[in-house]
Scaffold this active site. Structure first.
Site, short mmCIF file in Angstrom:
data_model
loop_
_atom_site.label_atom_id
_atom_site.label_comp_id
_atom_site.label_asym_id
_atom_site.label_seq_id
_atom_site.Cartn_x
_atom_site.Cartn_y
_atom_site.Cartn_z
N LYS A 1 0.84 -1.21 0.00
CA LYS A 1 0.00 0.00 0.00
C LYS A 1 0.87 1.26 0.00
O LYS A 1 2.08 1.18 0.25
CB LYS A 1 -0.89 -0.03 1.25
CG LYS A 1 -0.09 -0.06 2.54
CD LYS A 1 -0.94 -0.52 3.72
CE LYS A 1 -0.11 -0.52 5.00
NZ LYS A 1 -0.82 -1.15 6.12
N TYR B 1 15.76 29.39 10.37
CA TYR B 1 14.50 29.95 10.87
C TYR B 1 14.42 29.85 12.38
O TYR B 1 14.76 28.82 12.96
CB TYR B 1 13.31 29.18 10.27
CG TYR B 1 13.06 29.44 8.81
CD1 TYR B 1 12.80 30.72 8.33
CD2 TYR B 1 13.06 28.38 7.90
CE1 TYR B 1 12.55 30.94 6.99
CE2 TYR B 1 12.81 28.60 6.55
CZ TYR B 1 12.54 29.88 6.10
OH TYR B 1 12.29 30.10 4.78
#
Ligand code: PLP
Length: 366
Positions: free
Chosen positions: A35, A256
């Site tokens: 999957k 950041y």
């Protein structure tokens, strides 16, 4: 063209990993769980590599099963989430896919279906996961109902899923195994319980079919070991390059929000990979990165396209040098711990921007 962020998929390793499933579960048929784009490794690429090595496939969604059939794969294919709409049921029948049946809603859809062809059903029992499936008191009634349903192929098959099998000390798995065996003892039909953790740690969970997912990709289902330590070979490694090397003085912050302050004068490497490629945003300061094969720590925030690493004052690394984010000598399991996640999310999360390179044939892409 020069590669920036790329993942190498070593398809040869998958045969080895299937062999490890066989050794751990010698009496079971193997359903390869592929999957979510084969856990980020490429659905069709992995399915073709497994063709002839496993008896069946499992996917989560109908569309994934349809893709496998359209690509010519002929094994049994089980859709673990089953169907929610009439149209999905029709696709299942048309493409000869098998479905998990886990809810009264699905029984209703089945009863309205008039196709002459019966559906191969895996009756899903909820033995403690509390996600999908029928609970103990309902099992006999639902079983009888499905037995009477002409749209369902007989005998029915049975499956359940473990909630905590990755914790070898949790008694819950044994309770789930015992309950599943009790509930299905009087029914013929094939039975399936084990995921990778079940295959490796819970021998009693190995029945007609085992459902191997993460271990096929060479990754451990357990938090306290790596795939390598379990004798598996990882399929995926993730790479990029340094795009800049800069001097940073002691006391300067990087990135950041300035989450890292350099305690010393050092050289900072800027690597072209970020969360826009699937590198985990929450990887902490200190997460290991390989630059020219040497471990250096991630420092500062992970940004969309870049990360920064502390190369050390004496580093000779230069722009263009190669970087490995995870791979053979840097287990993805270790990175997952540094990012407070599980390796499943890291390999699944590789984004389409990352170039895929198959290591057995160079320059072939899905
Ligand atoms: C994903 C999944 C598996 C495979 O689990 P792994 O831990 O990757 O081996 C097996 N069964 C079901 C129902 C699943 O959803």
């Amino acid at each position: 063209m020069i590669r920036t962020a790329y993942a190498v998929i070593n398809l040869k390793a998958i045969a080895h990993n299937v062999q490890q499933v066989r050794i751990a579960a010698p009496y079971s048929k193997v359903m390869a769980v592929i999957k979510a784009n084969a856990y980020g490794h490429g659905l069709l690429r992995v399915a073709h590599a497994l063709d002839g090595l496993v008896e069946g496939f499992a996917v989560a969604r109908v569309q994934e099963g349809v893709r496998l059939r359209k690509a010519g794969l002929q094994q049994r294919i089980v859709v673990l989430e089953g169907f929610t709409e009439c149209e999905e049921l029709q696709d299942l029948l048309y493409y000869d896919l098998e479905a998990s049946v886990h809810s009264p809603h699905q029984l209703e859809i089945l009863s309205r279906q008039s196709e002459p062809k019966p559906l191969n059903v895996w009756l899903k029992l909820d033995t403690g996961m509390n996600r999908l499936g029928f609970k103990s008191p309902d099992v006999n009634r639902i079983y009888e109902q499905l037995q009477r349903c002409e749209q369902v192929k007989k005998p029915l098959n049975f499956m359940t899923h473990f909630a905590n099998a990755d914790d070898k000390n949790d008694a819950k798995t044994l309770q789930q195994i015992v309950l599943f065996k009790q509930l299905t003892a009087n029914y013929e039909g094939e039975k399936s319980m084990a995921n990778s953790a079940g295959i490796l740690a819970w021998q009693d969970s190995q029945t007609d079919w085992v459902r191997a997912g993460i271990m096929l990709f060479g990754i451990s289902p357990f938090a306290d070991s790596t795939g390598k330590q379990l004798g598996l070979q990882p399929l995926m490694s993730l790479h990029s390059r340094l795009i800049a090397v800069r001097d940073v003085a002691a006391g300067e912050t990087v990135g950041y929000s300035g989450t890292w302050t350099s305690p010393h004068a050092t050289k900072l490497g800027v690597v072209a990979i970020g969360y826009g490629d699937g590198y985990p945003r929450y990887a902490q300061n200190g997460t290991p990165v390989l630059v020219n094969g040497q471990r250096v720590p991630l420092v500062g925030r992970v940004s969309m396209d870049m990360i920064t690493v502390d190369l050390g004052l004496n580093s000779t690394a230069r722009a263009g040098d190669s970087v490995t984010l995870w791979g053979d000598s840097l287990p993805v399991e270790e990175i997952a711990i540094c990012a407070n996640t599980i390796p499943y999310t890291l390999v699944c999360g590789i984004t389409p921007r990352v170039e895929i390179v198959e290591s057995k044939r160079s320059n072939t892409f899905e």
